[in-house]
Design a protein around this motif. Sequence first.
Motif, PDB file in Angstrom:
ATOM      1  N   ALA A 132     -49.244 -99.792  73.738  1.00  0.00           N
ATOM      2  CA  ALA A 132     -50.268 -99.349  72.783  1.00  0.00           C
ATOM      3  C   ALA A 132     -50.659 -97.886  72.963  1.00  0.00           C
ATOM      4  O   ALA A 132     -50.735 -97.140  71.979  1.00  0.00           O
ATOM      5  CB  ALA A 132     -51.501-100.245  72.884  1.00  0.00           C
ATOM      6  N   ASP A 133     -50.900 -97.435  74.205  1.00  0.00           N
ATOM      7  CA  ASP A 133     -51.328 -96.046  74.397  1.00  0.00           C
ATOM      8  C   ASP A 133     -50.236 -95.061  74.004  1.00  0.00           C
ATOM      9  O   ASP A 133     -50.504 -93.989  73.469  1.00  0.00           O
ATOM     10  CB  ASP A 133     -51.819 -95.790  75.818  1.00  0.00           C
ATOM     11  N   LEU A 134     -48.984 -95.438  74.235  1.00  0.00           N
ATOM     12  CA  LEU A 134     -47.865 -94.571  73.845  1.00  0.00           C
ATOM     13  C   LEU A 134     -47.720 -94.522  72.327  1.00  0.00           C
ATOM     14  O   LEU A 134     -47.384 -93.483  71.763  1.00  0.00           O
ATOM     15  CB  LEU A 134     -46.563 -95.050  74.488  1.00  0.00           C
ATOM     16  N   ARG A 135     -47.968 -95.644  71.681  1.00  0.00           N
ATOM     17  CA  ARG A 135     -47.893 -95.670  70.218  1.00  0.00           C
ATOM     18  C   ARG A 135     -48.968 -94.767  69.612  1.00  0.00           C
ATOM     19  O   ARG A 135     -48.717 -94.030  68.667  1.00  0.00           O
ATOM     20  CB  ARG A 135     -48.022 -97.105  69.706  1.00  0.00           C
ATOM     21  N   ILE A 136     -50.167 -94.808  70.192  1.00  0.00           N
ATOM     22  CA  ILE A 136     -51.249 -93.946  69.708  1.00  0.00           C
ATOM     23  C   ILE A 136     -50.890 -92.482  69.918  1.00  0.00           C
ATOM     24  O   ILE A 136     -51.040 -91.652  69.014  1.00  0.00           O
ATOM     25  CB  ILE A 136     -52.575 -94.309  70.404  1.00  0.00           C
ATOM     26  N   LEU A 137     -50.402 -92.156  71.119  1.00  0.00           N
ATOM     27  CA  LEU A 137     -50.008 -90.770  71.415  1.00  0.00           C
ATOM     28  C   LEU A 137     -48.937 -90.296  70.438  1.00  0.00           C
ATOM     29  O   LEU A 137     -49.026 -89.201  69.881  1.00  0.00           O
ATOM     30  CB  LEU A 137     -49.505 -90.657  72.856  1.00  0.00           C
ATOM     31  N   THR A 138     -47.935 -91.136  70.212  1.00  0.00           N
ATOM     32  CA  THR A 138     -46.836 -90.752  69.326  1.00  0.00           C
ATOM     33  C   THR A 138     -47.309 -90.615  67.882  1.00  0.00           C
ATOM     34  O   THR A 138     -46.877 -89.722  67.159  1.00  0.00           O
ATOM     35  CB  THR A 138     -45.677 -91.769  69.433  1.00  0.00           C
ATOM     36  N   ARG A 139     -48.225 -91.479  67.473  1.00  0.00           N
ATOM     37  CA  ARG A 139     -48.713 -91.425  66.097  1.00  0.00           C
ATOM     38  C   ARG A 139     -49.610 -90.210  65.863  1.00  0.00           C
ATOM     39  O   ARG A 139     -49.480 -89.506  64.874  1.00  0.00           O
ATOM     40  CB  ARG A 139     -49.461 -92.703  65.744  1.00  0.00           C
ATOM     41  N   TRP A 140     -50.531 -89.911  66.791  1.00  0.00           N
ATOM     42  CA  TRP A 140     -51.543 -88.894  66.552  1.00  0.00           C
ATOM     43  C   TRP A 140     -51.270 -87.562  67.227  1.00  0.00           C
ATOM     44  O   TRP A 140     -51.889 -86.564  66.849  1.00  0.00           O
ATOM     45  CB  TRP A 140     -52.919 -89.419  66.933  1.00  0.00           C
ATOM     46  N   ALA A 141     -50.386 -87.542  68.190  1.00  0.00           N
ATOM     47  CA  ALA A 141     -50.068 -86.280  68.877  1.00  0.00           C
ATOM     48  C   ALA A 141     -48.552 -86.181  69.048  1.00  0.00           C
ATOM     49  O   ALA A 141     -48.036 -85.998  70.142  1.00  0.00           O
ATOM     50  CB  ALA A 141     -50.779 -86.207  70.221  1.00  0.00           C
ATOM     51  N   ARG A 142     -47.864 -86.323  67.941  1.00  0.00           N
ATOM     52  CA  ARG A 142     -46.397 -86.354  67.942  1.00  0.00           C
ATOM     53  C   ARG A 142     -45.775 -85.170  68.690  1.00  0.00           C
ATOM     54  O   ARG A 142     -44.879 -85.373  69.503  1.00  0.00           O
ATOM     55  CB  ARG A 142     -45.897 -86.387  66.500  1.00  0.00           C
ATOM     56  N   PRO A 143     -46.207 -83.926  68.457  1.00  0.00           N
ATOM     57  CA  PRO A 143     -45.597 -82.809  69.201  1.00  0.00           C
ATOM     58  C   PRO A 143     -45.778 -82.941  70.716  1.00  0.00           C
ATOM     59  O   PRO A 143     -44.877 -82.609  71.478  1.00  0.00           O
ATOM     60  CB  PRO A 143     -46.320 -81.572  68.661  1.00  0.00           C
ATOM     61  N   LEU A 144     -46.921 -83.461  71.144  1.00  0.00           N
ATOM     62  CA  LEU A 144     -47.166 -83.659  72.574  1.00  0.00           C
ATOM     63  C   LEU A 144     -46.246 -84.737  73.134  1.00  0.00           C
ATOM     64  O   LEU A 144     -45.690 -84.589  74.225  1.00  0.00           O
ATOM     65  CB  LEU A 144     -48.634 -84.034  72.817  1.00  0.00           C
ATOM     66  N   ALA A 145     -46.043 -85.820  72.400  1.00  0.00           N
ATOM     67  CA  ALA A 145     -45.141 -86.888  72.839  1.00  0.00           C
ATOM     68  C   ALA A 145     -43.717 -86.373  72.966  1.00  0.00           C
ATOM     69  O   ALA A 145     -43.035 -86.633  73.965  1.00  0.00           O
ATOM     70  CB  ALA A 145     -45.199 -88.065  71.859  1.00  0.00           C
ATOM     71  N   GLN A 146     -43.243 -85.611  71.967  1.00  0.00           N
ATOM     72  CA  GLN A 146     -41.884 -85.061  72.020  1.00  0.00           C
ATOM     73  C   GLN A 146     -41.758 -84.054  73.169  1.00  0.00           C
ATOM     74  O   GLN A 146     -40.772 -84.057  73.901  1.00  0.00           O
ATOM     75  CB  GLN A 146     -41.508 -84.403  70.700  1.00  0.00           C
ATOM     76  N   ALA A 147     -42.772 -83.199  73.345  1.00  0.00           N
ATOM     77  CA  ALA A 147     -42.734 -82.195  74.417  1.00  0.00           C
ATOM     78  C   ALA A 147     -42.721 -82.862  75.789  1.00  0.00           C
ATOM     79  O   ALA A 147     -41.993 -82.422  76.693  1.00  0.00           O
ATOM     80  CB  ALA A 147     -43.917 -81.242  74.298  1.00  0.00           C
ATOM     81  N   SER A 148     -43.481 -83.917  75.962  1.00  0.00           N
ATOM     82  CA  SER A 148     -43.502 -84.641  77.230  1.00  0.00           C
ATOM     83  C   SER A 148     -42.141 -85.267  77.507  1.00  0.00           C
ATOM     84  O   SER A 148     -41.609 -85.183  78.622  1.00  0.00           O
ATOM     85  CB  SER A 148     -44.591 -85.718  77.201  1.00  0.00           C
ATOM     86  N   HIS A 149     -41.570 -85.886  76.501  1.00  0.00           N
ATOM     87  CA  HIS A 149     -40.236 -86.481  76.629  1.00  0.00           C
ATOM     88  C   HIS A 149     -39.208 -85.404  76.987  1.00  0.00           C
ATOM     89  O   HIS A 149     -38.413 -85.581  77.918  1.00  0.00           O
ATOM     90  CB  HIS A 149     -39.859 -87.169  75.312  1.00  0.00           C
ATOM     91  N   ASP A 150     -39.241 -84.276  76.277  1.00  0.00           N
ATOM     92  CA  ASP A 150     -38.285 -83.191  76.533  1.00  0.00           C
ATOM     93  C   ASP A 150     -38.432 -82.646  77.947  1.00  0.00           C
ATOM     94  O   ASP A 150     -37.435 -82.323  78.606  1.00  0.00           O
ATOM     95  CB  ASP A 150     -38.467 -82.067  75.516  1.00  0.00           C
ATOM     96  N   ARG A 151     -39.672 -82.554  78.427  1.00  0.00           N
ATOM     97  CA  ARG A 151     -39.913 -82.046  79.780  1.00  0.00           C
ATOM     98  C   ARG A 151     -39.319 -82.984  80.827  1.00  0.00           C
ATOM     99  O   ARG A 151     -38.708 -82.545  81.802  1.00  0.00           O
ATOM    100  CB  ARG A 151     -41.407 -81.853  80.014  1.00  0.00           C
ATOM    101  N   VAL A 152     -39.471 -84.283  80.655  1.00  0.00           N
ATOM    102  CA  VAL A 152     -38.895 -85.261  81.582  1.00  0.00           C
ATOM    103  C   VAL A 152     -37.370 -85.150  81.580  1.00  0.00           C
ATOM    104  O   VAL A 152     -36.737 -85.135  82.641  1.00  0.00           O
ATOM    105  CB  VAL A 152     -39.357 -86.697  81.236  1.00  0.00           C
ATOM    106  N   ILE A 153     -36.772 -85.028  80.409  1.00  0.00           N
ATOM    107  CA  ILE A 153     -35.315 -84.912  80.308  1.00  0.00           C
ATOM    108  C   ILE A 153     -34.831 -83.620  80.945  1.00  0.00           C
ATOM    109  O   ILE A 153     -33.834 -83.611  81.689  1.00  0.00           O
ATOM    110  CB  ILE A 153     -34.855 -85.002  78.828  1.00  0.00           C
ATOM    111  N   THR A 154     -35.508 -82.512  80.696  1.00  0.00           N
ATOM    112  CA  THR A 154     -35.118 -81.226  81.286  1.00  0.00           C
ATOM    113  C   THR A 154     -35.167 -81.295  82.809  1.00  0.00           C
ATOM    114  O   THR A 154     -34.251 -80.846  83.499  1.00  0.00           O
ATOM    115  CB  THR A 154     -36.018 -80.093  80.757  1.00  0.00           C
ATOM    116  N   ARG A 155     -36.221 -81.874  83.337  1.00  0.00           N
ATOM    117  CA  ARG A 155     -36.353 -82.016  84.797  1.00  0.00           C
ATOM    118  C   ARG A 155     -35.250 -82.911  85.351  1.00  0.00           C
ATOM    119  O   ARG A 155     -34.637 -82.595  86.374  1.00  0.00           O
ATOM    120  CB  ARG A 155     -37.734 -82.593  85.131  1.00  0.00           C
ATOM    121  N   ALA A 156     -34.965 -84.020  84.672  1.00  0.00           N
ATOM    122  CA  ALA A 156     -33.919 -84.932  85.143  1.00  0.00           C
ATOM    123  C   ALA A 156     -32.556 -84.247  85.170  1.00  0.00           C
ATOM    124  O   ALA A 156     -31.787 -84.410  86.134  1.00  0.00           O
ATOM    125  CB  ALA A 156     -33.875 -86.171  84.257  1.00  0.00           C
ATOM    126  N   LEU A 157     -32.230 -83.493  84.130  1.00  0.00           N
ATOM    127  CA  LEU A 157     -30.929 -82.831  84.089  1.00  0.00           C
ATOM    128  C   LEU A 157     -30.834 -81.724  85.128  1.00  0.00           C
ATOM    129  O   LEU A 157     -29.774 -81.522  85.732  1.00  0.00           O
ATOM    130  CB  LEU A 157     -30.643 -82.312  82.682  1.00  0.00           C
TER     131      LEU A 157
END
Length: 148
Positions: A115-140
């Motif tokens: 639920a909290d992730l759905r809210i974040l993705t719905r209302w703060a989409r750029p923040l959700a994408q940026a957080s995801h991208d940051r995790v992927i960048t760090r992993a790579l």
Amino acid sequence: MALAPVETDRTDVIAVAPDRLWAVLADVGGYPSFWPWLRHFDGRDLRVGATWRGVIDTGTPLRLTVTLHLTEVVPERSVAARLGGDLSGSARVEVAPDGDGAALRLTATLAPERADLRILTRWARPLAQASHDRVITRALAQLTTHAS
């Protein structure tokens, strides 16, 4: 209103031979040694039908519980998985020669299930994408350091 998924499609060139990169990816039990944000990981092998479970520490207050079910493994070339848990969707990793190194392509389409992730993705989409991208960048970056 349906949520648009968070997507990744990126290729990084790593300065190691493709067979070396694949050897690192195939050493599933070693993942927590170079991905310290991967908690409670139970993956054992890289084979079709394997199911891995783990917790991702995102570096934020959010921790993600995920399950990966491997649907395709082409040795030294690619891995595909279905994801479940806090995120659902699919991901694919491809390894190919690139000059003196290896190109690693990651594609993923993920949707929040918690639920909290759905809210974040719905209302703060750029923040959700940026957080995801940051995790992927760090992993790579960590994978690259370990493989080198």
